[in-house]
Design a protein around this motif. Structure first.
Motif, short mmCIF file in Angstrom:
data_model
loop_
_atom_site.label_atom_id
_atom_site.label_comp_id
_atom_site.label_asym_id
_atom_site.label_seq_id
_atom_site.Cartn_x
_atom_site.Cartn_y
_atom_site.Cartn_z
N VAL A 103 23.39 -41.86 18.15
CA VAL A 103 23.81 -42.21 16.80
C VAL A 103 25.31 -42.00 16.67
O VAL A 103 25.84 -40.93 17.00
N VAL A 104 25.98 -43.05 16.22
CA VAL A 104 27.44 -43.02 16.13
C VAL A 104 27.86 -43.25 14.67
O VAL A 104 27.38 -44.19 14.02
N ARG A 105 28.72 -42.42 14.18
CA ARG A 105 29.19 -42.57 12.80
C ARG A 105 30.22 -43.69 12.71
O ARG A 105 31.27 -43.64 13.34
N CYS A 106 29.88 -44.70 11.92
CA CYS A 106 30.77 -45.85 11.73
C CYS A 106 31.02 -46.06 10.24
O CYS A 106 31.06 -47.20 9.74
N LEU A 203 20.63 -46.49 23.81
CA LEU A 203 20.65 -47.42 22.70
C LEU A 203 21.59 -46.81 21.66
O LEU A 203 21.41 -45.67 21.23
N TYR A 204 22.62 -47.55 21.28
CA TYR A 204 23.58 -47.06 20.29
C TYR A 204 23.13 -47.45 18.89
O TYR A 204 22.84 -48.62 18.63
N ALA A 205 23.03 -46.46 18.02
CA ALA A 205 22.65 -46.70 16.63
C ALA A 205 23.86 -46.42 15.75
O ALA A 205 24.27 -45.27 15.59
N CYS A 206 24.45 -47.49 15.22
CA CYS A 206 25.67 -47.36 14.41
C CYS A 206 25.30 -47.12 12.95
O CYS A 206 24.74 -48.01 12.29
N ASN A 207 25.65 -45.96 12.44
CA ASN A 207 25.38 -45.62 11.05
C ASN A 207 26.55 -46.08 10.20
O ASN A 207 27.67 -45.55 10.32
N VAL A 208 26.33 -47.10 9.37
CA VAL A 208 27.41 -47.69 8.57
C VAL A 208 27.17 -47.44 7.08
O VAL A 208 26.11 -46.96 6.68
N THR A 236 22.63 -51.69 14.16
CA THR A 236 23.38 -51.23 12.99
C THR A 236 22.40 -50.87 11.88
O THR A 236 21.46 -51.61 11.60
N PHE A 237 22.61 -49.72 11.27
CA PHE A 237 21.74 -49.29 10.18
C PHE A 237 22.55 -48.44 9.20
O PHE A 237 23.65 -47.97 9.51
N CYS A 238 22.01 -48.26 8.02
CA CYS A 238 22.60 -47.36 7.02
C CYS A 238 21.57 -46.27 6.75
O CYS A 238 20.49 -46.55 6.23
N ASP A 268 13.11 -50.65 12.20
CA ASP A 268 12.28 -51.60 12.95
C ASP A 268 13.09 -52.19 14.11
O ASP A 268 12.59 -52.33 15.23
N ARG A 269 14.34 -52.55 13.82
CA ARG A 269 15.19 -53.11 14.87
C ARG A 269 15.48 -52.08 15.94
O ARG A 269 15.58 -52.41 17.13
N LEU A 270 15.60 -50.83 15.53
CA LEU A 270 15.87 -49.76 16.49
C LEU A 270 14.70 -49.60 17.46
O LEU A 270 14.88 -49.50 18.67
N ILE A 271 13.48 -49.58 16.93
CA ILE A 271 12.29 -49.43 17.76
C ILE A 271 12.15 -50.62 18.71
O ILE A 271 11.87 -50.47 19.91
N GLN A 272 12.35 -51.83 18.18
CA GLN A 272 12.25 -53.02 19.01
C GLN A 272 13.34 -53.04 20.08
O GLN A 272 13.10 -53.46 21.23
N GLY A 273 14.52 -52.54 19.72
CA GLY A 273 15.61 -52.44 20.69
C GLY A 273 15.28 -51.46 21.80
O GLY A 273 15.61 -51.68 22.97
N ALA A 274 14.62 -50.36 21.44
CA ALA A 274 14.21 -49.37 22.43
C ALA A 274 13.22 -50.00 23.42
O ALA A 274 13.31 -49.78 24.64
N TYR A 275 12.30 -50.80 22.91
CA TYR A 275 11.34 -51.49 23.79
C TYR A 275 12.05 -52.41 24.76
O TYR A 275 11.76 -52.41 25.96
#
Length: 364
Positions: A103-106, A203-208, A236-238, A268-275
């Motif tokens: 998780v990256v702070r953006c 998997l990079y999760a950008c918190n915006v 990308t997620f908030c 949902d996108r995060l889980i699918q990205g992990a798959y």
């Protein structure tokens, strides 16, 4: 099989908020470092519209989605590999996961403290990467020292492992991750059991911010640039929005997403990205008692896919009666698919396809 993902990152980047939204496990979320002392674990259902559609057609007694396990690992800081901020304990938890969700702070927010004093995703990513590499170096040096003591025996296997570990130690000392170390499959056996932290897929999760949830921002673009080195996924997620979505019923959830102009939730996108990152696919079993999704690796053959349900299925495998998902849903039932000649008899060499609806025949 259950996929295990470890959520990592610096303190105050949104890890626990993301975890709470994913699993409703209630991990404490607070505006200070190390609020998550022990790793929280949540088993999360994998969203799949195909499962919902099959359940509607079959009307089973129960519907069982595939699951993904998320581990919320407390924030790492510079010096974690040396034990700072309880780093040794947190790093050990990462060894157990299949995929690192970084998780990256953006986003910028004066009310939320950044442990490094400013928002800089590139710097933050390198801090975490460096700590993983340093911890790997510690493990590799210990292994090399043990091999050095054994090399006098003249055992060719020990000599070969010593050579590989020597190269790996030099590679890590230069600040390179284990992912970039060039070694053959046989050579990797020398350190396979060390479960190198910097060798794991990411998997990079950008918190915006809410304003950037649709468009992203320059920080997200920088993360994508970094991720492209290994073709890693970027989502990308908030965190604030995901926390709100998690509390809504399905109908309210869809309306909320429509209002925001989003096709799907970030989770949902995060889980699918992990798959996708781990090369996983889903096949289904469908009957009056249960409609269920099963997770396998892409390229898995029918007997091994059956073994995911029960080892006896693999040992006594005879054949798999298989219907493509599109054929099943178009025709409306297993019987209709069979009558239309769409149910195939597949043997031991059949490679299961994503979405296959399967019935296994086996000897006990």
């Amino acid at each position: 099989m259950s996929l295990k993902c470890g959520i990592v990152g610096l303190p105050n980047v949104g890890k626990s908020t993301l975890f709470n939204a994913l699993s409703d496990a209630g991990a404490e979320s607070a505006n200070f470092p190390f609020c998550t002392i022990d790793p929280n674990v949540g088993l999360v259902p994998v969203p799949d519209e195909r499962l919902t559609r099959l359940a509607t057609l079959v009307d089973p007694k129960q519907t069982m989605p595939a699951t993904i396990e998320f581990v919320d690992i407390a924030g790492l800081v510079k010096g974690a590999s040396e034990g700072k901020g309880k780093g040794n304990a947190f790093l050990s938890h990462i060894r157990e996961v299949d995929l690192i969700v970084h998780v990256v702070r953006c986003f910028d927010d004066d009310d939320i403290i950044h442990v490094e004093g400013s928002v800089d995703p590139e710097r933050d990513i390198h801090i975490i990467e460096d700590e993983l590499i340093l911890k790997d170096l510690e493990s590799a040096e210990k292994r090399l020292e043990n091999l050095r003591k054994q090399i006098k025996s003249g055992d060719k296997k020990i000599v070969a492992q010593h050579e590989v570990m020597g190269r790996l130690v030099e590679h890590l000392q230069d600040g390179n991750s284990a992912r970039t170390f060039k070694a053959t499959a046989d050579e990797k056996e020398a350190y396979k059991d060390l479960f190198m932290l910097s060798d794991k897929p990411v998997l990079y999760a950008c918190n915006v911010s809410e304003e950037d949830v649709n468009s992203g921002n320059e920080w997200v673009e920088k993360v994508k640039e970094i991720a492209s080195r290994f073709d890693d996924e970027v989502v990308t997620f908030c965190a604030k929005i995901e926390a709100e979505i998690a509390e809504l019923e399905d109908e309210e959830r869809e309306m909320f997403l429509d209002e925001l102009g989003l096709d799907s939730a970030g989770l949902d996108r995060l889980i699918q990205g992990a798959y996708r990152n781990l090369g996983l696919i889903t096949y289904f079993t469908a009957g009056p008692k249960e409609v269920r999704a099963w997770t396998i690796r892409r390229g898995t053959k029918a007997p091994q896919a059956a073994g995911v349900i029960h080892t006896d299925f693999e040992k006594g495998f005879i054949r798999a009666e298989t219907i493509a998902y599109d054929d099943y849903t178009e025709l409306g039932s297993e019987k209709a698919a069979r009558d239309a000649g769409k149910m195939r008899q597949e043997g031991k060499e059949y490679v299961v396809k994503d979405g296959d609806v399967m019935l296994f025949r086996f000897n006990v």
